[in-house]
Design a protein around this motif. Structure first.
Motif, PDB file in Angstrom:
ATOM      1  N   MET A  10       7.650 -11.171   6.250  1.00 57.27           N
ATOM      2  CA  MET A  10       7.806 -11.848   4.896  1.00 57.27           C
ATOM      3  C   MET A  10       6.596 -12.493   4.521  1.00 57.27           C
ATOM      4  O   MET A  10       5.436 -12.451   4.552  1.00 57.27           O
ATOM      5  N   GLN A  11       6.822 -12.639   3.050  1.00 54.86           N
ATOM      6  CA  GLN A  11       6.269 -12.297   2.231  1.00 54.86           C
ATOM      7  C   GLN A  11       5.465 -13.609   1.942  1.00 54.86           C
ATOM      8  O   GLN A  11       6.684 -14.822   2.141  1.00 54.86           O
ATOM      9  N   PRO A  12       4.021 -13.602   1.593  1.00 56.79           N
ATOM     10  CA  PRO A  12       3.772 -15.214   1.522  1.00 56.79           C
ATOM     11  C   PRO A  12       5.041 -16.243   0.301  1.00 56.79           C
ATOM     12  O   PRO A  12       5.157 -17.283   0.402  1.00 56.79           O
ATOM     13  N   ALA A  31       7.749 -17.190   1.655  1.00 59.89           N
ATOM     14  CA  ALA A  31       7.543 -18.635   3.134  1.00 59.89           C
ATOM     15  C   ALA A  31       7.549 -18.945   2.674  1.00 59.89           C
ATOM     16  O   ALA A  31       8.199 -20.687   2.987  1.00 59.89           O
ATOM     17  N   ILE A  32       7.020 -19.802   1.490  1.00 60.53           N
ATOM     18  CA  ILE A  32       7.106 -21.024   0.918  1.00 60.53           C
ATOM     19  C   ILE A  32       7.955 -21.508   0.483  1.00 60.53           C
ATOM     20  O   ILE A  32       8.435 -22.438   0.381  1.00 60.53           O
ATOM     21  N   LEU A  61      11.023 -20.876   1.370  1.00 55.52           N
ATOM     22  CA  LEU A  61      12.135 -21.686   3.195  1.00 55.52           C
ATOM     23  C   LEU A  61      11.059 -22.706   3.575  1.00 55.52           C
ATOM     24  O   LEU A  61      12.086 -23.619   3.953  1.00 55.52           O
ATOM     25  N   VAL A  62      10.273 -22.558   2.970  1.00 54.41           N
ATOM     26  CA  VAL A  62       9.272 -24.376   4.169  1.00 54.41           C
ATOM     27  C   VAL A  62      10.510 -25.241   2.639  1.00 54.41           C
ATOM     28  O   VAL A  62      10.633 -26.086   3.451  1.00 54.41           O
ATOM     29  N   ALA A  92      12.764 -23.857   8.340  1.00 48.87           N
ATOM     30  CA  ALA A  92      11.388 -23.148   8.755  1.00 48.87           C
ATOM     31  C   ALA A  92      12.138 -22.526  10.169  1.00 48.87           C
ATOM     32  O   ALA A  92      10.914 -22.099  10.694  1.00 48.87           O
ATOM     33  N   LEU A  93      13.420 -21.960  10.017  1.00 46.58           N
ATOM     34  CA  LEU A  93      13.449 -20.865  11.002  1.00 46.58           C
ATOM     35  C   LEU A  93      13.016 -21.426  12.059  1.00 46.58           C
ATOM     36  O   LEU A  93      12.195 -20.111  12.903  1.00 46.58           O
ATOM     37  N   THR A 139       8.253 -15.186  14.837  1.00 43.28           N
ATOM     38  CA  THR A 139       7.830 -14.083  13.594  1.00 43.28           C
ATOM     39  C   THR A 139       6.721 -13.535  13.674  1.00 43.28           C
ATOM     40  O   THR A 139       5.617 -13.527  15.040  1.00 43.28           O
ATOM     41  N   ALA A 140       6.522 -12.092  13.078  1.00 44.09           N
ATOM     42  CA  ALA A 140       5.395 -11.289  13.090  1.00 44.09           C
ATOM     43  C   ALA A 140       4.896 -11.145  12.099  1.00 44.09           C
ATOM     44  O   ALA A 140       5.985 -11.021  10.924  1.00 44.09           O
ATOM     45  N   LEU A 141       3.800 -10.842  11.478  1.00 46.89           N
ATOM     46  CA  LEU A 141       3.063 -10.109  10.532  1.00 46.89           C
ATOM     47  C   LEU A 141       3.937  -8.976  10.146  1.00 46.89           C
ATOM     48  O   LEU A 141       4.093  -8.753   8.873  1.00 46.89           O
ATOM     49  N   ARG A 148       3.419  -5.892  15.200  1.00 50.21           N
ATOM     50  CA  ARG A 148       3.060  -7.063  15.809  1.00 50.21           C
ATOM     51  C   ARG A 148       4.465  -7.382  16.252  1.00 50.21           C
ATOM     52  O   ARG A 148       4.248  -7.422  17.460  1.00 50.21           O
TER      53      ARG A 148
END
Lengths: 117, 286
Positions: free
Chosen positions: A82-84, A87-88, A90-91, A96-97, A102-104, A108
């Protein structure tokens, strides 16, 4: 009709979203993926969204729902890459799923699923 | 107002600059709290310049609208004047009062020269008042703007200063937060942290709140948002540096931190982070 490919890697399914998600595409993916989990008896699902740079609440909920469906079919879902900015967003949307791992990156994510087996 | 009346004002200023400045300085001595030699000579020089410009410009126009291009030079001078006062720590009222104090001595001159023409005296007084009022107000405007610029620059600096993300170990990041977390800062903190997670591939981020003076519901919400965003990137967060008072506040406020690992000190958090990433430290001396 446009479809998102689902690749099989052993007992895992890999979904790489490379195009802009629209609602119709998301619904198709959800159907295809649940079909494939049952057909391939998959134990894990990796959804790679590293190429996705725009999300809305619908896509957010779709990811969350897909993970819940996979869980009922006894497959663990990991959302990777997920791109930063995503993520922002979605939050801020209040998604927040919860309950989704989740993994980078894909590597991973695979390690995470391997650990579970 | 007629062309004549403004001419009269300019003529009066001419030849009387020195006397006007002297009177102004005397008035200032009584009014201003701090008034030393340095600022006296500066004010002397600047007001003399201002009077020169007025002398030149008043005859050119009948309007005292400062947006007119004729006043550009005067405005420039007032801007410099105002900025110098900002640096010296004058208040806006003190700054403007220097300009307004010029009125009194000028009125005196007008009264002396126009005793036999009451009609014109009234007109002159009105014109002069209007002019000096707009000059004074302009000074306040500029003063305020200069202050705001200083404040916004400091805010920017603060924002840049206070959000470092440091790598403690392979796969472990630390985010020492200092100062209160507001929405703007949270945004910057979040972006920095997520960016660093991408760059370093970190699995664990330790958010140290030793330097956060108070935690209210808003700050807690901002912390939880940051943690949620980091989790979406595949990194777990640990909150460390929770002081006893803050622990009490969090519980009293009913903030739910149950899903988050919390530790009292950064050292404890670091140990947990190492354990989670599969690393360990041994003491070779033992």
């Amino acid at each position: 009709m446009e479809r998102i490919p689902i690749l099989r890697m052993g007992s895992l399914l890999l979904v790489t979203i490379q195009v802009d998600m629209h609602d119709r595409l998301a619904m198709t993916l959800q159907e295809d993926l649940t079909d494939r989990i049952v057909k391939d008896r998959a134990k894990g699902v990796l959804i790679d969204i590293s190429a996705l740079d725009i999300v809305d609440s619908f896509i957010g909920r779709m990811i969350s729902n897909t993970a819940a469906m996979a869980k009922i079919l006894d497959a663990k879902t990991v959302v990777v890459g997920m791109q930063p900015a995503v993520a922002i967003t979605l939050v801020e949307l209040g998604l927040a799923l919860e309950g989704v791992s989740t993994a980078l990156n894909v590597e991973r994510g695979i390690a995470m699923l391997a650990q579970r087996e | 107002m007629s062309q004549d009346s403004t001419l009269q004002l300019a003529g009066l200023i001419k030849g009387n600059e020195a006397a006007l400045v002297d009177e102004l300085i005397t008035a200032m001595r009584n009014k201003l709290m701090r008034f030393d030699k340095a600022s006296e000579s500066e004010i002397r020089q600047q007001t003399a310049q201002l009077l020169k410009l007025l002398e030149l410009n008043i005859p050119k126009t009948t309007t005292h609208n400062l947006n007119d291009s004729i006043w550009a030079e005067t405005k420039q001078l007032l801007t410099e004047f105002s900025h110098a006062r900002v640096k010296q720590g004058y208040t806006p009222a003190e700054t403007a009062s220097i300009i307004f104090s010029l009125k009194e001595p000028i009125f005196k001159l007008l009264r002396a020269s126009l005793t036999d023409q009451p009609q014109q005296l009234v007109e002159e007084l009105a014109t002069t008042t209007a002019l000096f009022d707009s000059l004074g107000l302009y000074t306040i405007d500029v003063f305020q703007k200069a202050r705001e610029m200083v404040i916004s620059r400091q805010q920017q600096e603060l924002l840049e200063l206070s959000t470092p993300v440091v790598q403690l170990w392979q796969n472990v990041l630390a985010l020492p937060l200092i100062g209160t977390l507001d929405s703007a800062r949270t945004q910057v903190v979040m972006e920095n942290l997520l960016q660093k997670i991408v760059e370093t591939g970190a699995l664990i981020a330790i958010i140290d709140i030793t330097g956060v003076p108070t935690v209210d519901t808003l700050v807690a919400q901002h912390l939880l948002k940051t943690i949620a965003a980091a989790r979406l990137m595949g990194a777990d967060c640990i909150i460390s540096g929770i002081r006893p008072q803050i622990a009490q506040t969090i519980v009293h406020l009913g903030v739910n931190l149950e899903d988050v690992i919390t530790k009292a000190t950064l050292a404890d958090a670091f140990v947990i982070a190492l354990k989670k990433t599969g690393a360990s430290i041994t003491n070779s001396a033992a």
